[in-house]
Design a protein around this motif. Structure first.
Motif, PDB file in Angstrom:
ATOM      1  N   ASP A  93       0.843  -1.195   0.000  1.00  0.00           N
ATOM      2  CA  ASP A  93       0.000   0.000   0.000  1.00  0.00           C
ATOM      3  C   ASP A  93       0.872   1.237   0.000  1.00  0.00           C
ATOM      4  O   ASP A  93       2.028   1.209   0.398  1.00  0.00           O
ATOM      5  N   GLY A  94       0.282   2.329  -0.451  1.00  0.00           N
ATOM      6  CA  GLY A  94       1.013   3.584  -0.439  1.00  0.00           C
ATOM      7  C   GLY A  94       0.361   4.593  -1.353  1.00  0.00           C
ATOM      8  O   GLY A  94      -0.815   4.442  -1.733  1.00  0.00           O
ATOM      9  N   THR A  95       1.132   5.617  -1.694  1.00  0.00           N
ATOM     10  CA  THR A  95       0.645   6.644  -2.627  1.00  0.00           C
ATOM     11  C   THR A  95       1.766   7.022  -3.588  1.00  0.00           C
ATOM     12  O   THR A  95       2.951   6.959  -3.237  1.00  0.00           O
ATOM     13  N   PHE A  96       1.387   7.377  -4.809  1.00  0.00           N
ATOM     14  CA  PHE A  96       2.284   8.001  -5.777  1.00  0.00           C
ATOM     15  C   PHE A  96       1.727   9.385  -6.063  1.00  0.00           C
ATOM     16  O   PHE A  96       0.506   9.583  -6.024  1.00  0.00           O
ATOM     17  N   THR A  97       2.603  10.324  -6.404  1.00  0.00           N
ATOM     18  CA  THR A  97       2.151  11.654  -6.819  1.00  0.00           C
ATOM     19  C   THR A  97       2.557  11.835  -8.275  1.00  0.00           C
ATOM     20  O   THR A  97       3.738  11.726  -8.606  1.00  0.00           O
ATOM     21  N   ARG A 143      -0.951  15.149  -8.532  1.00  0.00           N
ATOM     22  CA  ARG A 143      -2.101  14.397  -8.013  1.00  0.00           C
ATOM     23  C   ARG A 143      -1.617  13.217  -7.178  1.00  0.00           C
ATOM     24  O   ARG A 143      -0.905  12.344  -7.661  1.00  0.00           O
ATOM     25  N   VAL A 144      -2.016  13.217  -5.924  1.00  0.00           N
ATOM     26  CA  VAL A 144      -1.665  12.125  -5.018  1.00  0.00           C
ATOM     27  C   VAL A 144      -2.716  11.029  -5.192  1.00  0.00           C
ATOM     28  O   VAL A 144      -3.914  11.298  -5.102  1.00  0.00           O
ATOM     29  N   GLN A 145      -2.263   9.810  -5.488  1.00  0.00           N
ATOM     30  CA  GLN A 145      -3.185   8.708  -5.752  1.00  0.00           C
ATOM     31  C   GLN A 145      -2.751   7.459  -5.002  1.00  0.00           C
ATOM     32  O   GLN A 145      -1.567   7.263  -4.735  1.00  0.00           O
ATOM     33  N   ARG A 146      -3.715   6.617  -4.731  1.00  0.00           N
ATOM     34  CA  ARG A 146      -3.433   5.407  -3.972  1.00  0.00           C
ATOM     35  C   ARG A 146      -2.782   4.310  -4.812  1.00  0.00           C
ATOM     36  O   ARG A 146      -3.085   4.116  -5.970  1.00  0.00           O
ATOM     37  N   VAL A 147      -1.873   3.609  -4.157  1.00  0.00           N
ATOM     38  CA  VAL A 147      -1.312   2.360  -4.661  1.00  0.00           C
ATOM     39  C   VAL A 147      -1.842   1.308  -3.691  1.00  0.00           C
ATOM     40  O   VAL A 147      -1.762   1.503  -2.475  1.00  0.00           O
ATOM     41  N   ARG A 148      -2.421   0.243  -4.226  1.00  0.00           N
ATOM     42  CA  ARG A 148      -3.059  -0.724  -3.332  1.00  0.00           C
ATOM     43  C   ARG A 148      -2.443  -2.111  -3.464  1.00  0.00           C
ATOM     44  O   ARG A 148      -2.152  -2.563  -4.570  1.00  0.00           O
ATOM     45  N   LYS A 149      -2.299  -2.730  -2.330  1.00  0.00           N
ATOM     46  CA  LYS A 149      -1.738  -4.078  -2.300  1.00  0.00           C
ATOM     47  C   LYS A 149      -2.713  -5.063  -2.936  1.00  0.00           C
ATOM     48  O   LYS A 149      -3.879  -5.145  -2.532  1.00  0.00           O
ATOM     49  N   TYR A 158      -5.848   9.076   3.496  1.00  0.00           N
ATOM     50  CA  TYR A 158      -6.256   7.871   2.765  1.00  0.00           C
ATOM     51  C   TYR A 158      -7.771   7.837   2.590  1.00  0.00           C
ATOM     52  O   TYR A 158      -8.275   7.403   1.558  1.00  0.00           O
ATOM     53  N   GLY A 204     -10.930   9.444  -4.808  1.00  0.00           N
ATOM     54  CA  GLY A 204     -10.199   9.852  -6.005  1.00  0.00           C
ATOM     55  C   GLY A 204      -8.961  10.627  -5.611  1.00  0.00           C
ATOM     56  O   GLY A 204      -8.788  11.005  -4.443  1.00  0.00           O
ATOM     57  N   GLY A 205      -8.074  10.874  -6.578  1.00  0.00           N
ATOM     58  CA  GLY A 205      -6.824  11.562  -6.289  1.00  0.00           C
ATOM     59  C   GLY A 205      -7.042  13.036  -5.960  1.00  0.00           C
ATOM     60  O   GLY A 205      -8.072  13.609  -6.291  1.00  0.00           O
TER      61      GLY A 205
END
Lengths: 525, 351
Positions: free
Chosen positions: A295-299, A304-310, A360, A366-367
């Protein structure tokens, strides 16, 4: 980017300089194509005939490294023909007279001599950009990877401010970021001079704030070393290195020098998902989880900050990078007891004004584009609306300087490097997909047909490319994608480690190496 | 915005002028089947599945290309409409391989869904059938033109979203076929394999090669995430089966909508590649030996602490990663500054 990605399609004049948009940023390329379908004009400044250049009304096939001359030439026409935005210049900027004076000598005819772009085209592009309702400038490493990279960007900013094409929807200065989270890595303070959100390490206040939050007595105020500087003093001033998810052996200029630098360290630890060319030099290699396993976020490029999901469990005994970092910290006597990526994100938001309103829970909807200073703030689609960060936008006069290494009798051709559509960076991932490398399995060197004739090289011939720093062998593809006097290839293929050849000379401000220009010779192998 | 008022299945509906009857019906809560309509693409009225009955109009108009007008009376499920749709489905089935049992799109096929909905199990029409070879010689996309219903969504996606115009209709009448110029395979055309045609195909004519061979549509769990390649930040869904990522499909991304590029859609194979590092490695006598996490972390901590003690904080340097998450970059600069005691941290933003 000062604008959002979808705003590109709302521009009626796009100046794309040093960006192979449709290959390197295909989905941003779709926005450019959308703008064109709506009737926008496109000018592409690139020595190569890229796909995006083929879509342009004006392809400015400038000589590598002559961007400042071109940009100053455009400003010269805009000022001389009185096409600039007087209201914007007087209300929102300063130092206009200095700019006017510095670009005075860059007449289209003078610029034609430096860039090879005809004076008539320079005038037309200047008029088109200045006359647009929404003018947007796109650029990438073709503009920045020069010894004058910072000045190139300043020249772009001058042009945008001169025409008031900034601080509005679909009008702006838009560097397209090349890696999924390069924006985020910068935002998070993975830079030698700033904490998160660009809070300077030299500022007492910022140091005090972070020292308190991190519960340490004091933090260093001297900016640290950039990547190139680390390599320069490795084994001397720098004795131990920790490299996470980077492959400088293939990605950095003058690869031979990088290998030597890393080998001369007392201790090297590399954390990665594959045993990269860099990891092979390490004393300890730590297996990390891929983006699909954590899990985490990329910008992204538009902030735009968006989720990364496991989606799946880490492979084997691999662990998420944040868990490994926390483990090392704890073992070094500074316990980090984070239970989740979200817990870390909350700490970031608490210390970073531009991320303060992001959580989160909100990202589930959404981002969000920073600055997002409060939980009820909708995020910011475009920057510099009513004022610049420093107040007035300052024109910075900049002068053209030639590249550090120009072709000569021994090394008569210019080598430029970049990306291909089907691969990515040092190929660590795209060479192992079972699909991309199967379809595009071998790299080639673009050679102009006239040079090929002189060198007796045919399409498909194996050639040896040599610079003062190294040489590689690669297949030639003869045609007119590159102009006479230039060759081009990518850095995606370990078998064609082109960065053994490139020049490590750096821009004095941003410390970016001149990867886009070095002198080489090409011989039939 | 001017509004028009119409009646749909007896229900009074007001919509913005210019709205199609299809969208007006959807806004009123009535579903109408359609193969060729797509909100992102131009309207062609090709498949005729969305026909409705509008008294006073000649024949049954296609609702996707009929503008809602004031006073219009619309019936979306009248006996004539249902009969027409059944006939359309029967005509499609007359030239469609009924190999749903082995088709990769089984469960995610509009033709199948509508046949189920309208109770069309077989066709009353017999005649010539296409016998095209399946095109599977590229590693990304399988094209089976026997399953194509000529809705033209792929043609429009390629032209209007991707802007490449790689495929179009060739030949005439029954022989009409979607193909690159000169009827060559995709791999011999200028196709960039974005797969955006695959994302809009309503049947099994265009399929993701690996995904559809490895998982039935109902076996996968879909996890929305953000692409690990360039800085555009496209969203997509990882398709997971038995703990493995078996494919990528489009979702409605903030930046990209359904569009992806070849790397985002087809570049996921590295996740389970046998070259992945699975254990910590420690170099002994020039060779890597597998080690436990405790051993590896201990060795790293000892060496970094020793260098800091012997040579000072400035003797340590860190390269963080533009490929890792924000949380990881934050934590690594925290480790560098708070624990190592130096600002020697950078990443490849310049490369």
């Amino acid at each position: 980017m000062t604008n959002g990605i979808d705003e590109i399609s709302g521009a009626d004049f796009i100046l794309a300089i040093g960006t192979n948009t449709t290959e390197s940023h295909p989905i941003i390329g779709l926005q450019v194509k959308k703008a064109l379908r709506k009737g926008a004009a496109l000018a592409v400044a690139d020595p190569r005939k890229t796909e995006v250049a083929s879509l342009a009304q004006h392809h400015l096939q400038l000589k590598s490294g002559s961007d400042i001359a071109l940009l100053n030439g455009l400003a010269n026409v805009i000022i001389n023909e009185d096409l600039y935005d007087r209201e914007f210049v007087s209300g929102r900027t300063e130092n206009f007279e200095a700019l006017k004076e510095s670009v005075a000598q860059y007449t289209p005819e003078y610029v034609q001599g430096i860039t090879g772009v005809s004076a008539g085209v320079i005038r037309e592009v200047a008029r088109g950009y200045a006359g647009a309702k929404n003018g947007t400038i796109l650029y990438t490493m073709g503009l920045t990877q020069h010894i004058c990279g910072t000045h190139n960007v300043l020249a772009v900013a001058n042009l945008a401010m001169l025409c008031g094409h900034i601080g509005k929807e679909s009008s702006g200065v838009n560097p397209l970021r090349g890696q999924n989270n390069v924006q985020g890595a910068c935002d998070m303070g993975a830079l030698p001079n700033v904490f998160t959100g660009y809070q300077g390490v030299a500022l007492d206040e910022a140091r005090a704030k972070f020292a308190k939050a991190w519960d340490v007595a004091a933090l260093a105020g001297e900016p640290g070393l950039t990547v190139g500087e680390m390599m320069d003093i490795a084994g001397k001033g720098v004795r131990g290195m920790y490299i996470m998810g980077e492959n400088p052996v293939l990605s950095d200029p003058d690869g031979g020098h990088v290998v030597h630098a890393l080998e001369s360290l007392d201790f090297l630890v590399v954390q990665d998902i594959f045993l990269t060319e860099t990891a092979a030099l390490a004393d300890v290699v730590l297996p990390a989880a891929s983006f699909a396993e954590k899990d985490g976020t990329f910008t992204n490029s538009e902030r735009r900050v968006q989720r990364v999901r496991k989606a799946v469990e880490p492979i084997g005994d691999a662990k998420a990078d944040w868990e490994i970092i926390a483990g090392i910290s704890t073992a070094m006597g500074y316990p980090m007891g984070y239970c989740s990526a979200e817990e870390i994100f909350d700490e970031i938001a608490a210390l970073t004004p531009s991320y303060a309103g992001i959580s989160y829970a909100r990202l589930e909807e959404g981002g969000l584009q920073w600055p997002c200073p409060a939980p009820d703030h909708p995020g910011t689609t475009y920057l510099h609306k009513d004022k610049f960060v420093r107040g007035l936008g300052k024109f910075s006069p900049v002068e053209y300087i030639p590249p550090a290494e120009e072709p000569d009798q021994d090394y008569p051709l210019v080598l430029s490097t970049g990306r291909r559509h089907f691969h990515y960076h040092t190929g660590t991932m795209t060479q192992r997909t079972g699909a991309l490398e199967e379809f595009y399995g071998e790299e080639y060197l673009e050679v102009n047909q006239n040079d090929a004739a002189k060198l007796d090289i045919c399409d498909g011939d194996k050639v040896k490319v040599t610079s003062r720093r190294g040489s590689v062998k690669v297949q030639a593809r003869v045609g007119d994608v590159v102009p006479e006097g230039m060759v081009f290839t990518s850095f995606h293929f370990p078998a064609v480690a082109i960065n053994k050849l490139t020049n490590a000379q750096r821009d004095p401000v941003a410390k970016i190496p001149e990867l886009k220009v070095c002198a080489v010779k090409v011989e039939k192998d | 915005m001017a509004e028009v008022s119409l009646t749909i299945n007896g229900k009074q509906v007001a919509v913005t002028k210019g709205t199609t009857v299809l969208n007006a019906a959807r806004q009123a809560g009535f579903s109408i089947p359609t193969f060729c309509d797509d909100p992102e693409l131009s309207k062609v009225g090709a498949c005729r599945m969305c026909v409705v009955e509008i008294p006073g109009m000649r024949n049954l108009p296609a609702s996707c290309v009929t503008e809602a007008m004031d006073g219009m009376e619309v019936y979306t499920d009248s006996p004539a409409v249902v009969e027409a749709r059944k006939t359309i489905l029967e005509l499609l089935l007359a030239n469609h391989p009924l190999d749903c049992l082995t088709c990769g799109k089984n469960g995610e096929c509009l033709l199948q869904d509508y046949c189920y909905q309208y109770g069309v199990g077989e066709t009353i029409f017999t005649g010539e059938r296409h016998t095209y070879d399946t095109e599977a010689e590229n590693p990304f996309i399988v094209r089976d033109m026997n399953k194509c219903i000529v809705c033209g969504k792929c043609v429009r996606a390629c032209a209007e979203i991707q802007g490449k115009n790689i495929v179009d209709f060739a030949y005439r009448g029954f022989d009409t076929k979607v193909t690159p110029a000169m009827d060559v395979p995709l791999s011999e055309s200028e196709c960039v394999f974005c797969g955006n045609c695959v994302a809009v195909c309503p049947t099994g004519a265009l399929q993701e090669k690996v995904l559809r061979a490895r998982a039935r549509t109902w076996e996968v769990e879909k996890v929305k995430t953000t692409c690990p390649y360039c800085g555009t930040g496209c969203n997509f869904e990882l398709n997971v089966k038995d703990g493995q990522v078996v494919g990528v499909t489009s979702c409605n991304g903030d930046v990209n909508g359904r569009a992806l590029c070849v790397k985002g859609r087809f570049g996921y194979g590295f996740i389970h590649h046998p070259d992945r590092l699975t254990k910590p490695l420690i170099k002994k006598d020039g060779e890597f030996k597998e080690a436990s996490w405790d051993e590896a972390i201990g060795l790293v901590a000892d060496n970094l602490s020793r260098i800091k003690k012997d040579h000072g904080s400035g003797a340590l340097a860190v390269l963080s990663s533009a490929r890792c998450t924000n949380e990881e970059n934050y934590l690594l600069q925290k480790l560098t500054r708070a624990v190592f005691g130096t600002n020697n941290i950078d990443h490849c933003a310049r490369l």
